[in-house]
Design a protein around this motif. Structure first.
Motif, mmCIF file in Angstrom:
data_model
loop_
_atom_site.group_PDB
_atom_site.id
_atom_site.type_symbol
_atom_site.label_atom_id
_atom_site.label_comp_id
_atom_site.label_asym_id
_atom_site.label_seq_id
_atom_site.Cartn_x
_atom_site.Cartn_y
_atom_site.Cartn_z
ATOM 1 N N GLN A 1 0.963 -1.326 0.059
ATOM 2 C CA GLN A 1 -0.107 -0.053 -0.400
ATOM 3 C C GLN A 1 1.124 1.049 -0.202
ATOM 4 O O GLN A 1 1.260 1.591 -0.973
ATOM 5 N N PRO A 2 1.640 1.620 0.922
ATOM 6 C CA PRO A 2 2.631 2.858 0.844
ATOM 7 C C PRO A 2 3.336 2.379 -0.317
ATOM 8 O O PRO A 2 3.748 3.650 -0.888
ATOM 9 N N LEU A 3 4.117 1.287 -0.823
ATOM 10 C CA LEU A 3 4.937 1.836 -1.948
ATOM 11 C C LEU A 3 3.953 2.117 -3.188
ATOM 12 O O LEU A 3 4.600 2.960 -4.171
ATOM 13 N N GLY A 4 2.654 1.651 -3.198
ATOM 14 C CA GLY A 4 1.556 2.199 -4.579
ATOM 15 C C GLY A 4 1.713 3.745 -4.305
ATOM 16 O O GLY A 4 1.856 4.807 -5.472
ATOM 17 N N LEU B 1 4.911 13.727 -9.369
ATOM 18 C CA LEU B 1 5.830 14.945 -9.822
ATOM 19 C C LEU B 1 6.638 14.683 -10.933
ATOM 20 O O LEU B 1 6.974 15.881 -11.138
ATOM 21 N N LEU B 2 6.666 13.802 -11.418
ATOM 22 C CA LEU B 2 7.347 13.700 -12.837
ATOM 23 C C LEU B 2 6.215 14.622 -14.282
ATOM 24 O O LEU B 2 6.991 15.465 -14.811
ATOM 25 N N ALA C 1 6.669 24.227 -3.476
ATOM 26 C CA ALA C 1 6.025 23.947 -2.630
ATOM 27 C C ALA C 1 5.609 22.928 -2.542
ATOM 28 O O ALA C 1 5.335 21.981 -1.539
ATOM 29 N N MET C 2 5.011 22.925 -3.758
ATOM 30 C CA MET C 2 4.564 21.607 -4.290
ATOM 31 C C MET C 2 6.002 19.546 -3.823
ATOM 32 O O MET C 2 5.605 19.089 -3.251
ATOM 33 N N LEU C 3 6.885 20.401 -4.426
ATOM 34 C CA LEU C 3 7.627 19.479 -4.501
ATOM 35 C C LEU C 3 8.077 19.026 -2.692
ATOM 36 O O LEU C 3 8.015 18.378 -2.556
ATOM 37 N N GLU C 4 8.579 20.039 -2.267
ATOM 38 C CA GLU C 4 8.065 19.615 -0.205
ATOM 39 C C GLU C 4 7.095 19.088 -0.232
ATOM 40 O O GLU C 4 7.405 17.816 0.997
ATOM 41 N N ASP C 5 5.432 19.286 -0.565
ATOM 42 C CA ASP C 5 4.923 18.612 0.308
ATOM 43 C C ASP C 5 4.649 17.902 0.115
ATOM 44 O O ASP C 5 4.822 16.021 0.272
ATOM 45 N N ARG C 6 4.789 16.836 -1.414
ATOM 46 C CA ARG C 6 5.501 15.746 -2.384
ATOM 47 C C ARG C 6 6.215 14.480 -1.544
ATOM 48 O O ARG C 6 6.027 13.655 -1.447
ATOM 49 N N LEU D 1 2.805 6.741 -7.070
ATOM 50 C CA LEU D 1 1.807 7.163 -7.089
ATOM 51 C C LEU D 1 2.207 9.227 -7.007
ATOM 52 O O LEU D 1 2.300 10.335 -8.013
ATOM 53 N N ILE D 2 2.953 9.226 -6.387
ATOM 54 C CA ILE D 2 3.564 10.592 -5.282
ATOM 55 C C ILE D 2 4.235 10.612 -6.238
ATOM 56 O O ILE D 2 4.519 12.210 -7.104
#
Length: 407
Positions: free
Chosen positions: A179-182, A191-192, A203-208, A186-187
């Motif tokens: 589950q966390p690997l999935g 990002l890509l 801000a998006m990069l730090e959040d992800r 996705l995250i």
């Protein structure tokens, strides 16, 4: 189970070979049926082994009773695991003999396995004198040796059962990690895509990245706990909060229960007192209980499907669903963990057997029959107990009671 118990009792017989050759040595099972009857017993009582094996022993384990005199300075203790006394017995031909009995309860994982009786004829004053001087020390040494062996064997059995449980949990643990690997996958893909479209901000990069770190921490927690649980370490009693143990167990089985379409109903009292236990072994007890509940509901599901295929299924089958109930609460001086299911219930004729070692109702290769026996022994070691409320086609609830540690 019975074959294994008899094997253990025969081993005890070999440990008492150093007793005088004229000693009557008798081994019984937990119901006081004779398992071993040596030559000394045959000579003393007048009965041949084939006449008494499997029958009720002429001596019962009663530290205080009609024919037993513990001595003027010895306090009666009906719960004692050993005692010695002078008394009289009746032989086959009706004679009354004065004898000296040394008796011990034999335990395994906290449950009574059987009893050992060593009986000496006190007709000969020299035998009487020798017995009084040496035999109590011999019996104490024998019992200590046997107790040490049982403790070692008990630890091995508990570890084997624990690893069997982990093997059974492997699929569920894999799902918990996937589950966390999935989520990380996705995250990363998001990002890509944002990077390629020129929409990636700091801000998006730090959040992800924080989200990825959280998922990695979750994986580390599962793996670390898995290693701790599987490691064989000496038992160490400490303050344990049972709510934490309950939630840690769901790191192993949460996803697996979902895969079996089992709904969870959890109600944990946050104001509970601590208990004195080994957290690793307490989790093993909880895992045993939960996996048994899961299996019971899987079996009941087959029965419900069959009933629903009939013309007039019972209403309970129409409304039935797979549910696992977990409750923790305080009851007087105890902390209680209640684990309930909507399985088929336990038939009355086997309810008194479910805590016996190697007893199982599961198919061959689908259970060792050790889970409940080991769980019972562990909880008893902590000064608690396990009780059961069950009803056919309504389910079962096990109540684990542990002494609360007062602040």
């Amino acid at each position: 189970m019975r074959r294994d118990s008899i094997a253990q009792l025969r081993k005890i017989a070999r440990l008492v070979r150093n007793a005088p050759s004229h000693s009557a040595i008798i081994l019984t099972d937990r119901n006081n049926r004779v398992i071993l009857w040596n030559h000394g017993a045959k000579k003393l009582f007048g009965f041949r082994p084939e006449e008494v094996i499997g029958r009720e022993c002429p001596i019962d384990y009663k530290p205080v009773g009609q024919n037993l005199n513990p001595g003027e300075n010895q306090a009666p203790d009906t719960e004692a695991d050993s005692y010695s006394c002078r008394t009289t017995i009746a032989t086959r031909d009706g004679k009354r003999l004065t004898v000296y009995i040394s008796a011990s309860r034999l335990r395994e994982s906290g449950r009574i396995l059987g009893h050992l009786f060593v009986v000496e004829d006190l007709t000969d004053e020299m035998v009487q004198e020798k017995l009084c001087l040496t035999f109590p020390d011999d019996l104490e040494r024998i019992v200590k040796k046997r107790t040490d062996e049982l403790r070692e064997r008990d630890a091995q059995i508990i570890q084997s059962a624990k690893m069997a449980t982990l093997g059974e949990m492997a699929t569920g643990v894999a799902h918990e990690i996937n589950q966390p690997l999935g989520g990380i996958s996705l995250i990363t893909q998001g990002l890509l895509r944002a990077l390629h479209k020129g929409k990636l901000t700091n801000a998006m990069l730090e959040d992800r990245l924080n989200a990825i770190t959280a998922q990695i921490d979750r994986i580390n927690k599962i793996i670390t706990h898995l290693r701790t649980f599987g490691r064989q370490t000496p038992e160490s009693l400490s303050k344990v909060h049972v709510n934490r143990s309950v939630m840690d167990v769901f790191d192993f089985v949460g996803q697996q229960l979902k895969n079996h379409n089992i709904k969870l109903d959890i109600d944990l009292d946050e104001k509970l007192s601590y208990v004195l236990a080994d957290s690793n072994r307490l989790e093993q007890v909880l895992l045993n209980m939960i996996t048994n509940a899961r299996d019971a509901m899987d079996e009941q599901e087959k029965r419900v499907r069959h009933l629903l295929a009939t013309r007039h299924p019972p209403q309970w089958a129409v409304n039935w669903e797979k549910k696992l109930f977990i409750r923790t609460y305080r009851d007087s001086g105890y902390v209680v963990i209640a684990i309930g299911d909507t399985g088929g219930g336990i038939p009355e004729e086997i309810r008194d057997k479910i805590f016996e070692p190697f007893f199982t109702t599961k198919e061959v290769n689908k259970g060792t029959g050790l889970g409940l026996s080991i769980s019972y022994g562990i909880i008893r070691e902590y000064g608690g107990d396990i009780s059961l409320v069950t009803e056919i086609d309504q389910g079962s609830t096990f109540f684990i009671r542990l002494p609360a540690l007062e602040a």
